[in-house]
Design an enzyme around this catalytic site. Sequence first.
Site, short mmCIF file in Angstrom:
data_model
loop_
_atom_site.label_atom_id
_atom_site.label_comp_id
_atom_site.label_asym_id
_atom_site.label_seq_id
_atom_site.Cartn_x
_atom_site.Cartn_y
_atom_site.Cartn_z
N ARG A 1 -10.13 0.34 15.32
CA ARG A 1 -10.13 0.99 14.02
C ARG A 1 -11.29 0.48 13.17
NH1 ARG A 1 -4.50 0.99 10.72
NH2 ARG A 1 -4.99 -1.22 10.48
N ARG B 1 1.24 -10.62 6.86
CA ARG B 1 1.10 -9.39 6.06
C ARG B 1 2.36 -8.55 6.32
NH1 ARG B 1 -3.80 -9.68 9.30
NH2 ARG B 1 -3.07 -7.85 10.42
N LYS C 1 0.85 -1.20 0.00
CA LYS C 1 0.00 0.00 0.00
C LYS C 1 0.88 1.25 0.00
CE LYS C 1 -0.66 -0.77 4.96
NZ LYS C 1 -0.71 0.26 5.96
N HIS D 1 -5.68 -7.11 13.72
CA HIS D 1 -4.47 -6.28 13.65
C HIS D 1 -4.14 -5.83 15.06
CE1 HIS D 1 -1.57 -3.86 11.52
NE2 HIS D 1 -2.05 -2.73 11.97
N TYR E 1 15.48 31.21 4.65
CA TYR E 1 14.34 31.99 5.15
C TYR E 1 14.45 32.25 6.64
CZ TYR E 1 11.99 30.82 0.74
OH TYR E 1 11.67 30.67 -0.58
N CYS F 1 14.06 24.64 2.37
CA CYS F 1 13.12 25.31 1.46
C CYS F 1 12.27 24.26 0.74
CB CYS F 1 13.88 26.15 0.44
SG CYS F 1 15.09 27.27 1.17
N MET F 2 11.44 24.70 -0.16
CA MET F 2 10.56 23.77 -0.86
C MET F 2 11.34 22.77 -1.73
SD MET F 2 7.35 24.52 -3.43
CE MET F 2 6.44 25.55 -2.29
N ASP F 3 12.39 23.28 -2.38
CA ASP F 3 13.11 22.45 -3.35
C ASP F 3 14.60 22.32 -3.07
OD1 ASP F 3 10.64 22.86 -4.98
OD2 ASP F 3 11.48 24.88 -5.08
N1 PLP Z 1 -1.90 -5.45 8.27
C1 PLP Z 1 -2.69 -4.38 8.39
C2 PLP Z 1 -4.14 -4.56 8.67
C3 PLP Z 1 -2.15 -3.10 8.24
O1 PLP Z 1 -2.93 -2.02 8.36
C4 PLP Z 1 -0.78 -2.97 7.96
C5 PLP Z 1 -0.16 -1.65 7.78
O2 PLP Z 1 -0.28 -0.77 8.56
C6 PLP Z 1 0.01 -4.11 7.84
C7 PLP Z 1 -0.59 -5.35 8.01
C8 PLP Z 1 1.48 -4.03 7.61
O3 PLP Z 1 2.09 -3.51 8.72
P1 PLP Z 1 3.68 -3.45 8.85
O4 PLP Z 1 4.14 -2.47 7.83
O5 PLP Z 1 3.89 -2.96 10.23
O6 PLP Z 1 4.18 -4.82 8.60
#
Ligand code: PLP
Length: 370
Positions: free
Chosen positions: A138, A221, A40, A168, A266, A312-314
């Site tokens: 959550r 995960r 993600k 989680h 700045y 700065c920005m860049d």
């Molecule tokens: N599983 C869930 C539901 C998550 O929201 C996330 C990320 O936040 C992960 C797994 C992966 O977590 P991590 O990057 O700590 O392994």
Amino acid sequence: SSLRKHRNTYAKISKKAIEHNLKNEQARLGADCELFAVVKANGYGHGAVEIAKVARDAGVTGFCVALLDEALELRQAGITEPILILGIVDVANIPIIAAEKLSVTVGSLEWIKEAKLKTKNHNNRLRIHLALDTGMGRIGFRTVLELTEAENTVTASKLFEFEGVFTHFATADEADETRFNKQLEKFNELINSLNNKPRFIHVANSATALWHLKIPTNIVRYGIAMYGLNPSGNALKSPVSLEPAMELISELIQVKKIQPGDTISYGATYEATGCEWVGTIPIGYADGWRRSLQGQTVLVDGQRCEIIGRVCMDQCMIRLPKEYSVGTNVVLVGKSGTDQVTMEELAEHLDTINYEIICGITLRVPRIYV
Ligand code: PLP
């Protein structure tokens, strides 16, 4: 080169590091546990499609993303493996989700009811993972009563395939396991109330996989640790070697000598006390190189150089130990000589976590894969 989007600042991403981190974790997992790569947020800033391909080649069997668009990006890039969307999707998008054989997270009865009401028959069943809120607060089902009704509704409808159930943990990266164990207890209670166990029952993000490996899970995960970063920052030691995949590199675009009393950037927050060599580097807060990094050091020729004046920005400026020529390499994150600037060091400076630093490197920074 054109690969660099014509910029002399870039994020160098090591495919070998990703492979190394995945192989090490795979070696620790039982045969019944699959490794899913969490890609993600554009692969935590590393590039979702590129990382997914490296991870697939390294043997991961599925992927996790947060958003439908992120899942579709992977499908469009030819990723055909299972993809679990960890966020809540709009029921209006169910036809495309089912057609693309994506799995979705479901966290409420209302969602299931609305999905049934609004979805016409489609060819593919929607693959569902029920989220259990065991203490994260959550998304997900919190009671046996809710979960039972959700399970019954899902299994009674031809629209759905009950593919998984997961939770989680909020404190898997902490030495004190009290809260973790409370969540686990709640999870077991909820799981035991199911009439049918789905194919996937999973609990492990990186921290859980690293420090709570004994807990049954048939998917890990794996997010932050795949990128080579410790989920706890510096709090807990990782049982496996983690190799950071991202380095941040730039170069000097101007070098000058300033005089006592001269100020930099700045607000003139930096004033030279003597004659000093100052280099300008082309990275700024629009790249995710945050404004409050003033005072942080970067590496030139293996030596620590302080960022002076406001970022700065860049662009931003650093104090050099001596004159260096334009074009000299500057390592903002990574190794130079015997020294290394880590994401954790930046995180500490910015009072945040390594996750936020890597996700914050903006898209205009080219990613170069090595
Ligand atoms: N599983 C869930 C539901 C998550 O929201 C996330 C990320 O936040 C992960 C797994 C992966 O977590 P991590 O990057 O700590 O392994």
